[in-house]
Design a protein around this motif. Structure first.
Motif, mmCIF file in Angstrom:
data_model
loop_
_atom_site.group_PDB
_atom_site.id
_atom_site.type_symbol
_atom_site.label_atom_id
_atom_site.label_comp_id
_atom_site.label_asym_id
_atom_site.label_seq_id
_atom_site.Cartn_x
_atom_site.Cartn_y
_atom_site.Cartn_z
ATOM 1 N N VAL A 1 3.786 -7.204 -8.441
ATOM 2 C CA VAL A 1 3.534 -6.443 -7.218
ATOM 3 C C VAL A 1 2.357 -5.504 -7.509
ATOM 4 C CG1 VAL A 1 4.425 -4.692 -5.634
ATOM 5 C CG2 VAL A 1 5.910 -6.564 -6.398
ATOM 6 N N ILE A 2 1.313 -5.621 -6.695
ATOM 7 C CA ILE A 2 0.104 -4.832 -6.905
ATOM 8 C C ILE A 2 0.014 -3.778 -5.810
ATOM 9 C CG2 ILE A 2 -2.425 -4.895 -7.017
ATOM 10 C CD1 ILE A 2 -2.074 -7.913 -7.820
ATOM 11 N N GLU A 3 -0.033 -2.500 -6.201
ATOM 12 C CA GLU A 3 -0.213 -1.438 -5.210
ATOM 13 C C GLU A 3 -1.706 -1.262 -4.977
ATOM 14 O OE1 GLU A 3 1.371 3.014 -4.049
ATOM 15 O OE2 GLU A 3 1.551 2.345 -6.117
ATOM 16 N N LYS A 4 -2.105 -1.375 -3.733
ATOM 17 C CA LYS A 4 -3.540 -1.332 -3.397
ATOM 18 C C LYS A 4 -3.706 -0.710 -2.015
ATOM 19 C CE LYS A 4 -7.525 -4.504 -3.102
ATOM 20 N NZ LYS A 4 -8.320 -4.016 -4.228
ATOM 21 N N ASP A 5 -4.713 0.136 -1.881
ATOM 22 C CA ASP A 5 -4.972 0.737 -0.568
ATOM 23 C C ASP A 5 -5.802 -0.231 0.265
ATOM 24 O OD1 ASP A 5 -4.778 2.686 1.346
ATOM 25 O OD2 ASP A 5 -6.635 3.666 0.752
ATOM 26 N N PHE A 6 -5.299 -0.602 1.427
ATOM 27 C CA PHE A 6 -6.073 -1.506 2.296
ATOM 28 C C PHE A 6 -5.864 -1.117 3.737
ATOM 29 C CE2 PHE A 6 -2.140 -3.662 0.924
ATOM 30 C CZ PHE A 6 -1.466 -3.771 2.106
ATOM 31 N N ASN B 1 0.803 -1.221 0.000
ATOM 32 C CA ASN B 1 0.000 0.000 0.000
ATOM 33 C C ASN B 1 0.837 1.274 0.000
ATOM 34 O OD1 ASN B 1 0.902 -0.133 2.636
ATOM 35 N ND2 ASN B 1 -1.118 -0.493 3.546
ATOM 36 N N SER B 2 2.144 1.142 -0.234
ATOM 37 C CA SER B 2 3.022 2.312 -0.317
ATOM 38 C C SER B 2 4.365 1.889 -0.895
ATOM 39 C CB SER B 2 3.220 2.915 1.085
ATOM 40 O OG SER B 2 4.127 3.988 1.048
ATOM 41 N N ASN B 3 4.957 2.746 -1.710
ATOM 42 C CA ASN B 3 6.338 2.562 -2.177
ATOM 43 C C ASN B 3 6.583 1.188 -2.810
ATOM 44 O OD1 ASN B 3 8.904 3.399 -2.682
ATOM 45 N ND2 ASN B 3 9.570 3.472 -0.547
ATOM 46 N N PRO B 4 5.858 0.817 -3.868
ATOM 47 C CA PRO B 4 6.010 -0.516 -4.465
ATOM 48 C C PRO B 4 7.390 -0.771 -5.057
ATOM 49 C CG PRO B 4 4.656 0.884 -5.865
ATOM 50 C CD PRO B 4 4.839 1.626 -4.578
ATOM 51 N N ALA B 5 8.129 0.287 -5.406
ATOM 52 C CA ALA B 5 9.441 0.113 -6.042
ATOM 53 C C ALA B 5 10.404 -0.653 -5.143
ATOM 54 C CB ALA B 5 10.029 1.473 -6.415
#
Length: 259
Positions: free
Chosen positions: A254-259, A238-242
């Motif tokens: 890698v999936i960026e998702k707000d949870f 949910n933050s900084n996927p890099a």
């Protein structure tokens, strides 16, 4: 018993990938879902109530994705929240706590060091475990700043080296012969730690033990996959996927998702 649902793994950030990796190596046919709550990392400076609430939020997400078993790949979340999780959810949980027992049992100097978060070292579960080894001197050190540097992608920075030296030198001076890594982020620091510690000091983390326990719980309770529907592990952040992509060497989605 066959069960093709995935194994869920969560941590306050990317550190639990060290645990996930050990599980994946031992059980390569099992589907896995990894949840990195990097937005709220580190957990180690939060209150018990905050840690329990965040852990429940993570569990709810993994249950929505039909996980058959959940690995709490975070020492702080395990030592502060696993009792509540086991009470509130009807699913097997596997926790991770500092490997004091093998260090204390095998120590010749009867002095061991533990590098962990404040949340872990202050927890009731950790202190109960430590009390079992009263003939061993345990040098405790909170790893202030280490998790944040790892989460920010500054694994090999001069600041990291400086912090590690300041935390480890008093342990060396106290004659430890085992260093227990009490945070799932810290195995990524082993190359730097080895440069600081004398060769005779052994480093212990919990990855392989957690993987074996996962295998046992699958056998006894949750069921193994039949291996026919193999798919890549899925990683949510949910933050900084890099940073997570870098730790995984871009091998997996890698999936960026707000949870």
């Amino acid at each position: 018993m066959t069960n093709n649902n995935p194994i869920g793994v969560f941590d306050s950030g990317i550190g639990g990938t060290s645990i996930w990796s050990a599980i994946h190596d031992l059980l390569p046919n099992e589907k896995t879902i990894y949840l990195a709550d990097s937005k709220n990392a580190p957990y180690g400076q939060k209150t018990k109530e905050e840690i329990v609430a965040l852990s429940k939020k993570n569990v709810e997400f993994l249950l929505e994705n039909n996980c058959k078993l959940i690995v709490v790949a975070c020492n702080t979340a395990t030592t502060n929240a696993i009792r509540e999780l086991r009470n509130d959810y009807d699913i097997p949980f596997i926790g991770i706590e500092p490997a004091i027992k093998p260090a204390a049992t095998n120590s010749r100097t009867q002095v061991i060091g533990i590098l962990a978060t404040k949340g872990t070292l202050n927890s009731e579960l950790f202190n109960k475990t430590a009390e079992m080894f009263q003939h061993t001197t345990i040098i405790e050190q909170v790893g202030y700043g280490l998790v944040q540097l790892i989460e920010d992608g500054n694994l090999n920075s001069p600041e990291m080296t400086q912090l590690l030296e300041s935390y480890l030198q008093p342990m060396i001076d106290a004659n430890i012969d085992y260093l227990v890594l009490g945070c799932s982020h810290y195995p990524y620091l082993i190359p730097q730690i080895k440069k600081i510690l004398p060769d005779h000091i052994q480093i212990i983390d919990s990855g392989e033990a957690v993987a074996r326990q996962t295998q046992n719980v699958l056998r006894e309770k949750a069921g193994f996959t039949d291996g026919k529907n193999n798919s890549d592990p899925v990683f949510y952040v949910n933050s900084n996927p890099a940073v997570l992509k870098s730790i995984l060497e871009n091998k997996y989605p890698v999936i960026e998702k707000d949870f």
